[in-house]
Scaffold this motif. Structure first.
Motif, PDB file in Angstrom:
ATOM      1  N   VAL A 188       0.929  -1.123  -0.194  1.00 21.78           N
ATOM      2  CA  VAL A 188       0.065   0.012  -0.101  1.00 21.78           C
ATOM      3  C   VAL A 188       0.981   1.313   0.029  1.00 21.78           C
ATOM      4  O   VAL A 188       1.939   1.333   0.708  1.00 21.78           O
ATOM      5  CB  VAL A 188      -1.023   0.134   1.287  1.00 21.78           C
ATOM      6  N   TYR A 189       0.456   1.981  -1.011  1.00 24.65           N
ATOM      7  CA  TYR A 189       1.283   3.347  -1.061  1.00 24.65           C
ATOM      8  C   TYR A 189       0.449   4.659  -0.751  1.00 24.65           C
ATOM      9  O   TYR A 189      -0.661   4.585  -1.189  1.00 24.65           O
ATOM     10  CB  TYR A 189       1.888   3.524  -2.378  1.00 24.65           C
ATOM     11  N   GLY A 190       1.194   5.404   0.068  1.00 25.65           N
ATOM     12  CA  GLY A 190       0.704   6.959   0.187  1.00 25.65           C
ATOM     13  C   GLY A 190       1.577   7.812  -0.559  1.00 25.65           C
ATOM     14  O   GLY A 190       2.530   7.476  -1.126  1.00 25.65           O
ATOM     15  N   ARG A 191       1.192   9.192  -0.214  1.00 24.64           N
ATOM     16  CA  ARG A 191       2.008  10.150  -0.942  1.00 24.64           C
ATOM     17  C   ARG A 191       3.561  10.169  -0.787  1.00 24.64           C
ATOM     18  O   ARG A 191       4.285  10.392  -1.336  1.00 24.64           O
ATOM     19  CB  ARG A 191       1.300  11.303  -0.939  1.00 24.64           C
ATOM     20  N   ASP A 192       3.829   9.850   0.730  1.00 24.53           N
ATOM     21  CA  ASP A 192       5.127  10.072   1.322  1.00 24.53           C
ATOM     22  C   ASP A 192       5.975   8.709   0.843  1.00 24.53           C
ATOM     23  O   ASP A 192       7.248   8.599   0.683  1.00 24.53           O
ATOM     24  CB  ASP A 192       5.015  10.153   2.769  1.00 24.53           C
ATOM     25  N   ASP A 193       5.396   7.682   0.663  1.00 19.85           N
ATOM     26  CA  ASP A 193       5.958   6.323   0.220  1.00 19.85           C
ATOM     27  C   ASP A 193       6.411   6.683  -1.118  1.00 19.85           C
ATOM     28  O   ASP A 193       7.402   5.866  -1.430  1.00 19.85           O
ATOM     29  CB  ASP A 193       4.799   5.296   0.429  1.00 19.85           C
ATOM     30  N   LEU A 194       5.846   7.577  -2.076  1.00 17.05           N
ATOM     31  CA  LEU A 194       6.513   7.668  -3.466  1.00 17.05           C
ATOM     32  C   LEU A 194       7.174   8.926  -3.520  1.00 17.05           C
ATOM     33  O   LEU A 194       7.612   9.338  -4.522  1.00 17.05           O
ATOM     34  CB  LEU A 194       5.248   7.761  -4.107  1.00 17.05           C
ATOM     35  N   GLY A 195       7.602   9.547  -2.259  1.00 15.35           N
ATOM     36  CA  GLY A 195       8.320  10.837  -2.226  1.00 15.35           C
ATOM     37  C   GLY A 195       7.743  12.016  -3.079  1.00 15.35           C
ATOM     38  O   GLY A 195       8.613  13.011  -3.813  1.00 15.35           O
ATOM     39  N   LEU A 196       6.566  12.158  -2.981  1.00 14.01           N
ATOM     40  CA  LEU A 196       5.760  13.206  -3.542  1.00 14.01           C
ATOM     41  C   LEU A 196       5.920  14.486  -2.861  1.00 14.01           C
ATOM     42  O   LEU A 196       5.591  14.490  -1.894  1.00 14.01           O
ATOM     43  CB  LEU A 196       4.425  12.773  -4.164  1.00 14.01           C
ATOM     44  N   PRO A 197       5.814  15.619  -3.423  1.00 16.18           N
ATOM     45  CA  PRO A 197       5.587  16.833  -2.832  1.00 16.18           C
ATOM     46  C   PRO A 197       4.027  17.070  -2.302  1.00 16.18           C
ATOM     47  O   PRO A 197       3.244  16.279  -2.850  1.00 16.18           O
ATOM     48  CB  PRO A 197       6.069  17.874  -3.663  1.00 16.18           C
TER      49      PRO A 197
ATOM     50  N   VAL B 130       0.857  15.709  -9.926  1.00 17.03           N
ATOM     51  CA  VAL B 130       0.619  16.407  -8.410  1.00 17.03           C
ATOM     52  C   VAL B 130       0.157  17.986  -8.923  1.00 17.03           C
ATOM     53  O   VAL B 130       0.854  18.635  -9.692  1.00 17.03           O
ATOM     54  CB  VAL B 130       1.925  16.276  -7.725  1.00 17.03           C
ATOM     55  N   GLN B 131      -0.977  18.212  -8.305  1.00 16.03           N
ATOM     56  CA  GLN B 131      -1.221  19.752  -8.327  1.00 16.03           C
ATOM     57  C   GLN B 131      -0.590  20.355  -7.524  1.00 16.03           C
ATOM     58  O   GLN B 131      -0.670  20.135  -6.350  1.00 16.03           O
ATOM     59  CB  GLN B 131      -2.781  19.643  -8.522  1.00 16.03           C
TER      60      GLN B 131
ATOM     61  N   THR C 140       0.338  21.626 -12.772  1.00 11.24           N
ATOM     62  CA  THR C 140       0.099  20.120 -12.591  1.00 11.24           C
ATOM     63  C   THR C 140       1.298  19.444 -13.233  1.00 11.24           C
ATOM     64  O   THR C 140       1.474  19.457 -14.487  1.00 11.24           O
ATOM     65  CB  THR C 140      -1.120  19.939 -13.237  1.00 11.24           C
ATOM     66  N   LEU C 141       2.231  18.836 -12.543  1.00 13.67           N
ATOM     67  CA  LEU C 141       3.416  18.019 -13.046  1.00 13.67           C
ATOM     68  C   LEU C 141       3.164  16.731 -12.870  1.00 13.67           C
ATOM     69  O   LEU C 141       2.915  16.246 -11.747  1.00 13.67           O
ATOM     70  CB  LEU C 141       4.767  18.685 -12.563  1.00 13.67           C
ATOM     71  N   PRO C 142       3.785  15.949 -13.728  1.00 15.96           N
ATOM     72  CA  PRO C 142       3.970  14.383 -13.593  1.00 15.96           C
ATOM     73  C   PRO C 142       5.250  14.137 -12.660  1.00 15.96           C
ATOM     74  O   PRO C 142       6.354  14.939 -13.139  1.00 15.96           O
ATOM     75  CB  PRO C 142       4.014  13.699 -14.834  1.00 15.96           C
ATOM     76  N   TYR C 143       5.263  13.427 -11.584  1.00 19.76           N
ATOM     77  CA  TYR C 143       6.488  13.151 -10.979  1.00 19.76           C
ATOM     78  C   TYR C 143       6.805  11.591 -11.020  1.00 19.76           C
ATOM     79  O   TYR C 143       5.888  10.631 -11.074  1.00 19.76           O
ATOM     80  CB  TYR C 143       6.413  13.379  -9.368  1.00 19.76           C
TER      81      TYR C 143
ATOM     82  N   ALA D   5      13.465  12.151  -3.075  1.00 22.69           N
ATOM     83  CA  ALA D   5      12.262  12.552  -3.475  1.00 22.69           C
ATOM     84  C   ALA D   5      11.817  12.386  -5.025  1.00 22.69           C
ATOM     85  O   ALA D   5      13.070  12.019  -5.887  1.00 22.69           O
ATOM     86  CB  ALA D   5      12.575  14.120  -3.551  1.00 22.69           C
ATOM     87  N   ALA D   6      10.797  12.094  -5.233  1.00 22.57           N
ATOM     88  CA  ALA D   6      10.254  11.860  -6.661  1.00 22.57           C
ATOM     89  C   ALA D   6      10.846  12.848  -7.841  1.00 22.57           C
ATOM     90  O   ALA D   6      10.868  14.206  -7.309  1.00 22.57           O
ATOM     91  CB  ALA D   6       8.691  11.651  -6.945  1.00 22.57           C
ATOM     92  N   THR D   7      11.066  12.430  -8.957  1.00 18.24           N
ATOM     93  CA  THR D   7      11.620  13.185  -9.838  1.00 18.24           C
ATOM     94  C   THR D   7      10.631  14.119 -10.829  1.00 18.24           C
ATOM     95  O   THR D   7       9.703  13.091 -11.380  1.00 18.24           O
ATOM     96  CB  THR D   7      12.360  12.549 -10.842  1.00 18.24           C
ATOM     97  N   PRO D   8      10.662  15.388 -10.982  1.00 26.88           N
ATOM     98  CA  PRO D   8       9.623  15.960 -11.754  1.00 26.88           C
ATOM     99  C   PRO D   8      10.058  15.441 -13.282  1.00 26.88           C
ATOM    100  O   PRO D   8      10.996  15.817 -13.616  1.00 26.88           O
ATOM    101  CB  PRO D   8       9.701  17.414 -11.293  1.00 26.88           C
ATOM    102  N   VAL D   9       9.010  15.313 -14.197  1.00 32.46           N
ATOM    103  CA  VAL D   9       9.171  15.222 -15.774  1.00 32.46           C
ATOM    104  C   VAL D   9       9.609  16.570 -16.176  1.00 32.46           C
ATOM    105  O   VAL D   9       9.075  17.489 -15.935  1.00 32.46           O
ATOM    106  CB  VAL D   9       7.941  14.656 -16.192  1.00 32.46           C
ATOM    107  N   GLN D  10      10.524  16.441 -16.978  1.00 31.79           N
ATOM    108  CA  GLN D  10      11.147  18.005 -17.545  1.00 31.79           C
ATOM    109  C   GLN D  10      10.350  18.017 -18.932  1.00 31.79           C
ATOM    110  O   GLN D  10      10.505  17.360 -19.970  1.00 31.79           O
ATOM    111  CB  GLN D  10      12.633  17.739 -18.032  1.00 31.79           C
TER     112      GLN D  10
END
Length: 479
Positions: free
Chosen positions: A101-110, A145-146, A160-163, A177-182
């Motif tokens: 089970v994943y939450g936001r923190d488990d994926l390193g998302l802002p 992520v918005q 709104t960016l994909p991470y 931390a998750a990597t933002p798509v360039q």
């Protein structure tokens, strides 16, 4: 006016002659579960680390396809705390006791922007897709992520960016931390929405596509991606549209095939238009889209068995509730059309008749491509108000699973007990697809198909199940 309809983004009478009526055909009914069923077998186990595969849905890369499911934390109407669960596959199929089970923190998302008042750690499955962007054999989680509100090109919206949370033998982890798509310069200020995965040039590398939030274009990002989140190249030549995207499936075997992209126009309940951008191996998506018929339900597959990918578009049963817009034209109402990959004229089929007592303006749901008999020709699994119907060549087979008559002390009306089709895949590797159906007691499931909690992995179209589970067993304590 109804809220915007989002198309989900997840196959017997005589021959299915165009617009020919059909009889009831065969029926495959699963018995109604007792209050304790379906159940999750045992406590959660950690999945065995894999060595890598080319299937974007094999999360731990062990050679077995896995299933991503939404999880509602806390339950109750109005609950907004969500998680994403992965049920892992095995040689015997999906194993509900092996899950993560994943939450936001488990994926390193802002953290999301302040305008989104969601609980800490909440993560919606609708914001997430999986793709092996760096080609290391382990799928990555791509989550939109918005952020804060900003403006660009006369459009004001949350950025709104994909991470990317990079995958590995144990699945994605938030070691960093998750990597933002360039993104391309034209889209970077506001970002992109309706992000889907595919292989749009058929080179075997996984790609991403999404609409630029500033309405400038469709943004197609071709893989492989570097670990800085930079795609190999980006195409912004295709037009923007007010709607959403559906992409053909990447071949789970890893055999490269070009995946076409369907652009579905915004809908307010009425069946809206579609444009197909055909993919070609060794080239970008076609610059000129093919206009298809109206319909809010879609599925890609090989529906005629000729080895080429086709697309089915049709009526999902939803209707606009404004006066004078309750009906659809006769060429759309109650039908679907299959557009052959060979370029031949589309073939139109009638859908199962909806019982008047069960109809709602929101429709019963969408379509799923499935090959449960392993003959190499996909069928189309159609959501109905009484379960699902598999249209497969000359046959129509009813597939039914039902929720309980009561849950948590609340009586469930009979018309809201029917499960809906949510996907299909060969989870056990035997060459035939299992069907994925789900159900939830929440009123949002009965109306929109949202917030499912009970899941069935069927043995094809038979009444037997390969696995059953409830995601309420997966949910952590509400944060």
């Amino acid at each position: 006016m109804k809220p915007r309809i989002a198309v989900v983004t997840l196959a017997v009478c005589t021959a299915l002659a165009p617009l020919a009526g059909c009889g009831s055909g065969t029926s495959a009914r699963g018995s109604s579960p007792s209050p304790g069923e379906p159940s999750t077998a045992g406590a959660s186990r950690t999945p065995a680390p894999g060595k890598g595969s080319e299937d974007p849905d094999d999360i731990n890369g062990d050679g077995h396809r896995d299933l991503v499911v939404p999880i509602i934390v806390g339950g109750g109407e109005g609950a907004t705390d969500e998680r994403v669960g992965v049920v892992y596959g095995s040689a015997k199929g999906l194993d509900p006791s092996t899950r993560t089970v994943y939450g936001r923190d488990d994926l390193g998302l802002p953290a999301p922007g302040r305008q989104l008042q969601s609980p800490k750690g909440s993560l919606s499955a609708t914001d997430l897709t999986t793709a092996d962007l760096d080609g290391d054999g382990f799928p990555d989680f791509v989550t939109t992520v918005q952020g804060a509100m900003t403006s660009d090109n006369n459009v004001t919206a949350p950025r709104t960016l994909p991470y990317i949370t990079w995958g590995g033998p144990g699945g994605p982890t938030a070691k960093t931390a998750a990597t933002p798509v360039q993104l391309s310069q034209s889209a970077t200020k506001l970002g992109v929405e309706s992000v889907v995965r595919g292989d749009f040039d058929g080179d075997g590398h996984h790609d991403l596509a999404g609409f630029a939030y500033n309405q400038s274009s469709l943004v197609v990002m071709y893989g492989p991606f570097s670990r800085s989140g930079t795609p190999a190249r980006t195409d912004t030549s295709l037009p923007w549209s007010d709607g959403d995207l559906t992409a053909d499936a990447i071949d789970p075997s890893g055999t490269p095939r070009a995946t076409s992209l369907l652009m579905h126009a915004v809908s307010d309940g009425e069946q809206s238009g579609n444009t197909l951008y055909t993919a070609r191996k060794g080239a970008q998506l076609s610059a000129h889209g093919q206009d298809l018929r109206s319909g809010n339900a879609h599925a890609f597959g090989d529906f005629d068995g000729d080895g080429r990918r086709d697309v089915a578009v049709g009526d999902d049963g939803s209707r606009n509730d404004e006066p004078g817009y309750e009906t659809e034209s006769t060429d759309v109402d109650g039908s679907l059309a299959v557009y052959p990959g060979a370029g031949d004229s589309p073939v139109t089929y009638r859908l199962p008749e909806a019982p008047k007592s069960a109809r709602t303006q929101y429709g019963p749901g969408g379509y799923v491509s499935a090959d449960p008999d392993g003959d190499g020709r996909d069928g189309i699994l159609i959501a109905t108000y009484e379960g699902a119907t598999l249209i497969d060549g000359t046959r129509r087979t009813t597939v039914l699973r039902e929720g309980p008559a009561a849950e948590d002390g609340t009586k469930i009306p009979a018309k809201w007990r029917h499960a809906r089709p949510a996907g299909a895949a060969d989870f056990d590797g035997n060459g035939t697809d299992e069907l994925v159906l789900n159900w939830g007691a929440d009123a949002k499931f009965g109306t929109y198909g949202e917030r499912p909690t009970r899941w069935w992995i069927t043995a094809g179209t038979t009444p037997a199940n390969k696995a059953t589970f409830t995601t309420t067993d997966f949910a952590p304590r509400s944060s």
